[in-house]
Scaffold this active site. Structure first.
Site, PDB file in Angstrom:
ATOM      1  N   ARG A   1      -9.216   0.667  16.452  1.00 45.88           N
ATOM      2  CA  ARG A   1     -10.646   0.854  16.708  1.00 45.88           C
ATOM      3  C   ARG A   1     -11.202   1.907  15.753  1.00 45.88           C
ATOM      4  O   ARG A   1     -10.690   3.023  15.664  1.00 45.88           O
ATOM      5  CB  ARG A   1     -10.877   1.299  18.159  1.00 45.88           C
ATOM      6  CG  ARG A   1     -10.417   0.310  19.219  1.00 45.88           C
ATOM      7  CD  ARG A   1     -11.380  -0.853  19.369  1.00 45.88           C
ATOM      8  NE  ARG A   1     -12.736  -0.416  19.696  1.00 45.88           N
ATOM      9  CZ  ARG A   1     -13.144  -0.137  20.940  1.00 45.88           C
ATOM     10  NH1 ARG A   1     -12.284  -0.222  21.958  1.00 45.88           N
ATOM     11  NH2 ARG A   1     -14.390   0.220  21.165  1.00 45.88           N
TER      12      ARG A   1
ATOM     13  N   LEU B   1      -0.473  11.109   0.601  1.00 47.50           N
ATOM     14  CA  LEU B   1      -0.093  10.310  -0.571  1.00 47.50           C
ATOM     15  C   LEU B   1       0.011   8.831  -0.214  1.00 47.50           C
ATOM     16  O   LEU B   1      -0.453   7.966  -0.960  1.00 47.50           O
ATOM     17  CB  LEU B   1       1.225  10.820  -1.146  1.00 47.50           C
ATOM     18  CG  LEU B   1       1.792  10.032  -2.339  1.00 47.50           C
ATOM     19  CD1 LEU B   1       0.830  10.061  -3.511  1.00 47.50           C
ATOM     20  CD2 LEU B   1       3.153  10.577  -2.748  1.00 47.50           C
ATOM     21  N   SER B   2       0.632   8.524   0.925  1.00 47.96           N
ATOM     22  CA  SER B   2       0.793   7.126   1.317  1.00 47.96           C
ATOM     23  C   SER B   2      -0.551   6.462   1.607  1.00 47.96           C
ATOM     24  O   SER B   2      -0.659   5.234   1.579  1.00 47.96           O
ATOM     25  CB  SER B   2       1.699   7.020   2.548  1.00 47.96           C
ATOM     26  OG  SER B   2       1.090   7.580   3.687  1.00 47.96           O
TER      27      SER B   2
ATOM     28  N   ASP C   1      12.840  16.480   5.123  1.00 46.39           N
ATOM     29  CA  ASP C   1      11.516  17.091   5.130  1.00 46.39           C
ATOM     30  C   ASP C   1      11.048  17.458   6.538  1.00 46.39           C
ATOM     31  O   ASP C   1      10.314  18.439   6.707  1.00 46.39           O
ATOM     32  CB  ASP C   1      10.507  16.151   4.466  1.00 46.39           C
ATOM     33  CG  ASP C   1      10.652  16.140   2.951  1.00 46.39           C
ATOM     34  OD1 ASP C   1      10.905  17.214   2.374  1.00 46.39           O
ATOM     35  OD2 ASP C   1      10.521  15.070   2.342  1.00 46.39           O
TER      36      ASP C   1
ATOM     37  N   ALA D   1       2.883  13.622   1.645  1.00 48.34           N
ATOM     38  CA  ALA D   1       3.307  12.953   2.879  1.00 48.34           C
ATOM     39  C   ALA D   1       2.302  11.853   3.229  1.00 48.34           C
ATOM     40  O   ALA D   1       2.054  10.955   2.438  1.00 48.34           O
ATOM     41  CB  ALA D   1       3.455  13.982   3.995  1.00 48.34           C
TER      42      ALA D   1
END
Length: 263
Positions: A135, A169-170, A55, A166
């Site tokens: 932070r 989604l995570s 990818d 990518a």
């Protein structure tokens, strides 16, 4: 269906040199046998750009072909390869079919990023995040000129449909089908129980402002740092006018790749 290929380009992954080098030699030999000229992306005038990689390489290829109408046909030599059409074990059969024009093309929308009066495209995503990991920052956001909130968070992901599988989604963002003219917005670790991902159509510009008192925020376009925003610095993101073109074997669909890659 596309016409038979007469001139193609090749782009390979930056890793696995021995394996990919052999695959490239096989590709160039098959192209020569079929009377197909092998050119370069820089020269232009390609009927198709063949990618031997995953990818990351597909992303480079899609960016390189923006504005050229050249479709990108991927054979997976990477880890995931969601945007590729077949695995490396199907190299020879896939090339024979592609050379004969046995593939279809999907237009993929992009994003347009406006920063300091200049614009640039994003194929996958635009990420605004704290320049100091760990932070929290305050991001002001407005859509279509309507100010919505100042959101404490670790960052914000804006992605295309092809980029939705990518980082978006995570991080729990929505999956969007290839071909949609839309942008997903997903906050990273928002300090709010009400803040949920949002999908917006073409025509709505998102304006993001750094409202943090002390912390700068970093802007990444397709994984590359392009700017650092100090307090009250801002960028604008919207669905862009440019399109990428993804070439696939006719039986390969968004859902077949989705179910294969994400079991």
């Amino acid at each position: 269906m596309p016409d038979q290929i007469r001139r193609l380009g090749v782009m390979t992954t930056r890793g696995r040199h021995e394996v990919v080098g052999e695959a490239r030699r096989r590709l160039e030999g098959a192209a020569a046998a079929a009377g197909i000229e092998v050119g370069s992306v820089e020269d232009g005038g390609l009927d198709v750009l063949v990618v031997l990689g995953g990818d990351g390489t597909m992303l480079r290829a899609l960016r390189a072909t923006l504005g050229t109408q050249t479709p990108v046909f991927g054979i997976n030599f990477g880890r995931v390869g969601f945007l590729t059409t077949v695995g490396s074990g199907q190299l020879d059969a896939a090339l024979a079919r592609a050379f004969a024009g046995d593939y279809r093309v999907v237009d993929l929308s992009t994003l347009e990023v406006r920063l300091d009066g200049a614009t640039q495209p994003a194929v996958n995503d635009v990420v605004v995040t704290s320049s100091h990991p760990g932070r929290m920052v305050d991001l002001g956001w407005e859509l279509g000129g309507e100010r919505l909130a100042d959101q404490p968070c670790d960052g914000l992901i804006c992605c295309t449909p092809s980029g939705s599988t990518a980082y978006n989604l995570s991080n729990g963002g929505p999956v969007m089908m290839w071909g949609l003219e839309a942008m997903a917005m997903t906050f990273v670790a928002p300090h709010s129980v009400r803040q949920r991902p949002l999908v917006v159509p073409r025509g709505l510009e998102l304006r993001i402002t750094n409202r943090s008192h002390e912390l700068p925020v970093t802007v990444l376009v397709d994984g590359t740092v392009v700017a650092e925003l100090q307090r009250e610095g801002e960028i604008a993101v919207a669905v862009g006018d440019e399109h990428c073109r993804l070439a696939l074997l006719p039986e390969v669909t968004f859902f077949s790749r989705y179910h294969e890659v994400f079991p």
